[in-house]
Design an enzyme around this catalytic site. Structure first.
Site, short mmCIF file in Angstrom:
data_model
loop_
_atom_site.label_atom_id
_atom_site.label_comp_id
_atom_site.label_asym_id
_atom_site.label_seq_id
_atom_site.Cartn_x
_atom_site.Cartn_y
_atom_site.Cartn_z
N LYS A 115 0.73 -1.04 0.15
CA LYS A 115 -0.01 -0.01 -0.14
C LYS A 115 0.94 1.22 0.20
O LYS A 115 0.60 2.29 -0.77
CB LYS A 115 -0.73 -0.05 1.34
N GLN A 160 -5.23 -1.92 9.38
CA GLN A 160 -4.93 -3.06 9.11
C GLN A 160 -5.48 -4.12 9.75
O GLN A 160 -5.08 -4.33 11.14
CB GLN A 160 -3.49 -3.46 8.56
N ASP A 201 -11.37 2.13 3.92
CA ASP A 201 -12.04 0.83 3.65
C ASP A 201 -13.46 0.69 3.34
O ASP A 201 -13.99 -0.43 3.11
CB ASP A 201 -11.44 -0.03 5.01
#
Ligand code: NAD
Length: 297
Positions: free
Chosen positions: A59, A103, A126
């Site tokens: 990422k 995460q 997200d």
């Protein structure tokens, strides 16, 4: 993965489609940079899960490539839920941070939903906050989870109009299965969702014009389960071990028995080189979108 030359035209290539998304994102970032705005994504990693470390690194590399400022927060596995919430509170309030990604998985002593609920929905790249999930359900512009968003882009790049198509989604997670169904419904597909408690799954998948596999079990979908001429999106990423020349090796495979299924279908996404690349590209897209929204651009 080896693809027979006769079957190359059947591949929905994640490299090509993600490159297109990333080009658009980069161009748009270059545009807003002229106004002195540089999007920033904060990525929070708690503990030392090796797979998570790889994802976070990828990422960051992608942020560097498209011109997003990436901020990394690596916390010990002993970090308390309160400490993590305090960090998120700071990031929520920091005008220089446009996107926040925590995460997963988190250590067991931290409640995942508590964390998701605490992230500012406008920074929730997200797309997991209940506000964003609700907006998607209501057809309101929102931050959509990256993996189903990427899968949806792959489908739209393959067929002109999804209207009226029978779509079957295997899996019902908040991250993939549920938002995928919503996106397909919003595109006028007739959607069937099947899951771990569904009886006789193949009776549904056999009628699918579009089949989305998001289960987490290698080769779960075989050739007998798919309709001739259908489109298969393999979301699964499973690391399996195998023996070669007396050595134990590992490789990534999807949820679909690729070599068997490609014989029958019109299009299929490979693993690796498919949905996984789209997920990272859509994360960049979401970070840009969040930035534009916050800056009222
Ligand atoms: P999950 O474990 O949260 O959900 C799996 C779903 O599969 C569940 O809803 C469950 O009902 C269903 N399922 C499990 N066993 C089943 C069975 N025997 N029959 C039918 N359905 C069954 O996983 P997830 O987060 O939705 O991810 C699914 C897969 O996609 C995993 O392989 C994951 O690694 C992969 N994934 C890939 C990306 C990507 O970027 N390509 C992103 C996220 C997840």
């Amino acid at each position: 993965m080896v693809v027979h030359p006769d079957h190359h035209h059947k591949l929905i290539d994640g490299r090509v489609i993600s490159a297109r998304v990333l080009d658009e994102v980069t161009e748009s970032i270059n545009d807003i940079k002229k106004n002195g705005i540089i999007p920033a994504l904060a990525v929070v990693l708690v503990g030392d899960d090796p797979a998570s470390a790889v994802y976070v690194r990828n990422k960051k590399l992608m942020c560097d490539k498209v011109g997003i400022n990436s901020l990394e927060y690596k916390l010990e596995s002993t970090t308390t839920e309160t400490e993590l919430l305090e960090l998120i509170d700071r990031l929520n309030k920091d005008d220089d941070v446009n996107g926040i990604l925590v995460q997963f998985p988190l250590p067991e002593h931290i409640n995942k939903q508590t964390i998701i609920n605490f992230i500012n929905p406008n920074k929730d790249v997200d797309g997991l906050h209940p506000i964003n999930a609700g907006k998607l359900m209501n057809g309101i512009e929102s931050l959509v989870p990256c993996t189903p968003q990427g899968s949806h882009i792959m489908l739209k790049s393959t067929v002109d109009d999804l209207s009226g198509m029978n779509a079957v989604v295997i899996g019902r997670s908040n991250l993939v299965g549920k938002p995928m169904c919503q996106l397909l419904t919003n595109s006028n597909c007739t959607v069937t969702q099947v899951h771990s408690k569904t009886r006789n799954i193949e009776s549904y998948t056999k009628n699918a014009d579009i089949l989305i596999a998001a289960i987490g079990i290698p080769k779960f979908v075989n050739a007998d389960w798919v309709r001739e001429g259908s489109i298969v999106i393999d979301v699964g990423i499973n690391r399996i071990t195998y023996e070669r020349d007396g050595e134990t090796k590992t490789k990534l495979v999807g949820d679909v028995d690729f070599n068997g299924v490609i014989e029958k279908v019109a299009y299929i996404t490979p693993v690796p080189g498919g949905v996984g690349l789209m997920t990272v590209a859509c994360l960049m897209n979401n970070t840009l979108k969040a930035t534009k929204f916050q800056m009222e651009l």
